[in-house]
Design an enzyme around this catalytic site. Structure first.
Site, mmCIF file in Angstrom:
data_model
loop_
_atom_site.group_PDB
_atom_site.id
_atom_site.type_symbol
_atom_site.label_atom_id
_atom_site.label_comp_id
_atom_site.label_asym_id
_atom_site.label_seq_id
_atom_site.Cartn_x
_atom_site.Cartn_y
_atom_site.Cartn_z
ATOM 1 N N MET A 110 8.840 -5.439 2.842
ATOM 2 C CA MET A 110 8.697 -6.884 2.692
ATOM 3 C C MET A 110 9.466 -7.588 3.801
ATOM 4 O O MET A 110 10.675 -7.372 3.942
ATOM 5 C CB MET A 110 9.236 -7.336 1.327
ATOM 6 N N ILE A 167 15.159 -1.466 -2.432
ATOM 7 C CA ILE A 167 16.076 -1.126 -1.347
ATOM 8 C C ILE A 167 16.431 -2.379 -0.552
ATOM 9 O O ILE A 167 15.536 -3.098 -0.083
ATOM 10 C CB ILE A 167 15.457 -0.071 -0.406
ATOM 11 N N GLY A 197 14.271 -9.951 2.410
ATOM 12 C CA GLY A 197 13.647 -8.974 3.290
ATOM 13 C C GLY A 197 14.117 -7.584 2.915
ATOM 14 O O GLY A 197 15.319 -7.321 2.925
ATOM 15 N N SER A 198 13.211 -6.693 2.550
ATOM 16 C CA SER A 198 13.639 -5.436 1.968
ATOM 17 C C SER A 198 12.449 -4.485 1.823
ATOM 18 O O SER A 198 11.435 -4.656 2.473
ATOM 19 C CB SER A 198 14.281 -5.702 0.609
ATOM 20 N N ARG A 199 12.580 -3.515 0.906
ATOM 21 C CA ARG A 199 11.542 -2.502 0.744
ATOM 22 C C ARG A 199 11.552 -1.947 -0.668
ATOM 23 O O ARG A 199 12.599 -1.905 -1.325
ATOM 24 C CB ARG A 199 11.802 -1.377 1.751
#
Length: 242
Positions: A110, A167, A197-199
């Site tokens: 993301m 994450i 902002g990440s995953r």
């Protein structure tokens, strides 16, 4: 007068139908930025417009739209908006206690312009929630799965235990989990959010076949990541998750 009232009601309904709600996690950030914008504008007019742009982005970031989730229990749905950044075998994080055998992992990255509300990829009961502190490396890097701050959920589904891991990334500094162990989730139901902002990694049980490729765009609560078995009934129908 009656016709005018009906016309106004129609306009208001149309506005409500097209208005994207803001998640409550965003209210403090939006309020602070709005105050700072007014203060900057009081200091110097042009700064007001700069602050307004940043505030508008914050509102956009915390949007929380409704999604229509497929009803087929044989499907695994994307838990996040973003880009599929990895599809392949990987050993799940040890804190999930899913064993040491590799599982098919699907990662969705993301960026700061994606909607960051996370949704359950399958229906089931939350068996375990495990938080692990760590670094804040670029979430697109493969080693972020091992080194970064993360929060993992193990879901007992009809097809076995599935792991989904939030994450943190380079900019992200806060993982939020709305649910708890023992709760029964529906596919597409909100369970968390990450700022900014990440995953998300999904570790599939045996028998799940990936249906996405790296680089594909995913929509949380709607995009099908994988399927169990060969049944296709119900894949075209869905339920709106407000």
């Amino acid at each position: 007068m009656q016709e005018t009232g009906q016309s106004m009601d129609s306009v208001l309904k149309s506005i409500r139908a097209n208005f994207v709600p803001i998640h409550r996690e965003g209210y403090p950030f939006i309020a602070i930025l709005a105050f700072v914008t007014l203060f900057l504008g009081w200091l110097w007019g042009p700064l007001f417009w700069l602050g307004l742009i940043v505030t508008a982005w914050c509102v956009y970031f915390f949007r929380d739209p409704s999604r229509v989730t497929p009803l087929d229990p044989d499907l695994v749905i994307s838990p996040a908006d973003g880009r599929v950044s990895a599809v392949g075998p990987c050993v799940p994080p040890p804190e999930l206690e899913l064993g040491t055998a590799p599982r098919v992992r699907i990662s969705v990255f993301m960026n700061v312009f994606n909607c960051h509300v996370n949704r359950a990829p399958v229906a089931g009961r939350i068996h375990r929630i495990a938080y692990k502190p760590g670094k804040f490396l670029n979430a697109e890097l493969d080693k972020a799965s091992e080194d970064n701050e993360r929060n993992g959920l193990v879901i007992d589904s009809a097809h076995g235990q599935l792991g989904v891991v939030q994450i943190a990334g380079l900019v992200a500094r806060r993982i939020v989990c709305f649910t708890r162990e023992g709760v029964q989730l529906s596919a597409g139901e909100r369970f968390g959010l990450i700022r900014f902002g990440s995953r998300l990694d999904v570790y599939l049980p045996e028998g799940a076949v990936p249906l996405v490729a790296e680089g594909q765009t995913a929509i949380a609560g709607e995009t099908v990541l994988a399927r169990f078995g060969t049944a296709s009934s119900g894949a075209a129908s869905g339920v709106r998750i407000d």
